[in-house]
Each structure stands twice: as C-alpha cells, then as structure tokens.
Design a protein around this motif. Structure first.
Motif, mmCIF file in Angstrom:
data_model
loop_
_atom_site.group_PDB
_atom_site.id
_atom_site.type_symbol
_atom_site.label_atom_id
_atom_site.label_comp_id
_atom_site.label_asym_id
_atom_site.label_seq_id
_atom_site.Cartn_x
_atom_site.Cartn_y
_atom_site.Cartn_z
ATOM 1 N N GLU A 124 83.664 48.034 45.650
ATOM 2 C CA GLU A 124 82.992 47.307 44.572
ATOM 3 C C GLU A 124 83.806 46.086 44.153
ATOM 4 N N PRO A 125 83.156 44.903 44.055
ATOM 5 C CA PRO A 125 83.871 43.736 43.543
ATOM 6 C C PRO A 125 84.115 43.894 42.052
ATOM 7 N N ASN A 154 88.711 39.632 40.331
ATOM 8 C CA ASN A 154 89.210 38.878 41.478
ATOM 9 C C ASN A 154 89.742 39.806 42.573
ATOM 10 N N ARG A 155 89.151 40.998 42.705
ATOM 11 C CA ARG A 155 89.575 41.945 43.722
ATOM 12 C C ARG A 155 88.431 42.894 44.059
ATOM 13 N N VAL A 156 88.665 43.738 45.065
ATOM 14 C CA VAL A 156 87.711 44.777 45.444
ATOM 15 C C VAL A 156 88.400 46.123 45.241
ATOM 16 N N VAL A 178 91.267 38.537 48.482
ATOM 17 C CA VAL A 178 89.877 38.107 48.614
ATOM 18 C C VAL A 178 89.726 36.719 48.011
ATOM 19 N N GLU A 200 82.564 36.961 51.926
ATOM 20 C CA GLU A 200 81.903 38.251 52.126
ATOM 21 C C GLU A 200 82.789 39.121 53.009
ATOM 22 N N VAL A 257 80.689 43.600 50.653
ATOM 23 C CA VAL A 257 80.986 43.100 49.310
ATOM 24 C C VAL A 257 81.049 41.585 49.353
ATOM 25 N N ILE A 270 82.137 38.292 47.063
ATOM 26 C CA ILE A 270 82.930 37.920 45.896
ATOM 27 C C ILE A 270 82.346 36.640 45.319
ATOM 28 N N ASN A 327 81.395 37.710 39.336
ATOM 29 C CA ASN A 327 82.209 38.922 39.284
ATOM 30 C C ASN A 327 83.490 38.708 38.496
#
Length: 185
Positions: A5-6, A9-11, A67, A72, A94, A96, A100
């Motif tokens: 999940e985004p 500024n990260r997943v 990311v 993507e 995901v 970005i 987000n």
C-alpha cells in the motif's frame, strides 16, 4: 494474504500466513514499470519465517522508501522453504502519486496502549488535528500538531481514558486518516 500500500512517500508491505510447515524465509521482491516496460524483480528485504506453526502469523510492515512520485511498482513475495523449494504470492501493483503524500499516519504503537500512544505522521499542510473518538463516536481528546512534510513522531497521553476501543483521526483540510487502537488498564 499479501498487501502493498502506498503511504506517504513510501510503500508498506504486509502479509499473513494461516500456517507454516518447513518455511525458511520470505524475500520481498519489487520491480518497476517505466513507460509500460517492466524491470526485473529485485529483493528489497529478506524476512525470517516462523518455520513451523499452525497459528496465523502477521508479517511486516516492510517499508520501501526507495520510490518516486509518478512511478509504478509491482511487489510480490518469494516464499522459501528449508528444503530450498519456492513459491510466489500474487503480485500487487502500486502507483505513487502526489495525492498519497499529502497526509500519512502510521499504525498506533504500542497497541494495545496503556499510557502514551505514538504514531508517525507526515503532511504537506502546516497543521492538522489529532482527534480521538470513543466507540459511540464522541470526541474524547484533541491535539493540534504542526508539520512541514517531514516525517515525525507524535505522542498523545491517553492515561485518563478508560479501557476500550478508540479511533484516532488525523484531519488536515478535507483529508482524514483513521486508525483504531485499544486501551488496556
């Protein structure tokens, strides 16, 4: 289950196993899609498995901070057993986006809480309100915070609240993020 999940500024990558037999570790793998062309998978983190259990085990979050906005990514798990055999999870794609990054809040830690709850937050606006609601939806605590887009930790004293389940809401402009937590005495 497997989810990527985004968040800001990260997943954040999490997964759950229903049981395990002979498992060694998990490789969290990622590939990037650029102009419709996919790169090769690379391992971004290796996580030791429980090995032998009939119980549900929750893993993560694994944080991918490498990311870029507008990019993507595709994530999957490589499940490796002690005998060297492997299986792969389903893929999770995901994207970005700037949307987000406007508002982000981690899960409440510790959970359950006894005295002070802690969350990590980031928001692009200067101010936000942290509001705690009880199960009936009544506001029981409010705290204003300032932030300049830098991730920071916020502590909220909940020692005066009774035991039970609550919702923490971070509100900035029209955006709201909520997290549930439990207070134990």
């Amino acid at each position: 289950s497997f989810d990527a999940e985004p968040v800001g500024n990260r997943v954040e990558i999490r997964w759950t196993t229903g049981s395990e037999k002979g498992s060694s570790h998990f490789d969290v793998e990622k590939r990037e899609i650029k102009n419709g062309i996919s790169t090769e998978y690379t391992t971004i983190e290796k996580v030791k498995a429980s090995g032998e259990t009939i119980d549900e085990v929750h893993y993560g979050p694994v944080f991918d901070k490498n990311v870029k906005f507008g990019s993507e990514y595709v994530y999957r798990l490589k499940m490796v057993d002690k005998d060297g055999s492997t299986k792969y999870s389903e893929e999770r794609t995901v994207r970005i986006d700037k949307t987000n990054a406007n508002l982000w809040m981690s899960e409440v830690l510790p959970n359950p809480v006894q005295g002070q709850l802690k969350v990590r937050i980031s928001l692009s606006e200067n101010n936000a309100d942290m509001v705690i609601y009880d199960m009936s939806g009544r506001e029981v605590k409010r705290q204003s915070i300032s932030n300049n887009g830098i991730e920071q930790e916020v502590s909220i004293d909940v020692s005066t609240l009774t035991a039970g389940t609550y919702t923490l809401a971070m509100r900035s402009g029209e955006q709201v993020i909520t997290r549930q937590f439990t207070i134990m005495r």
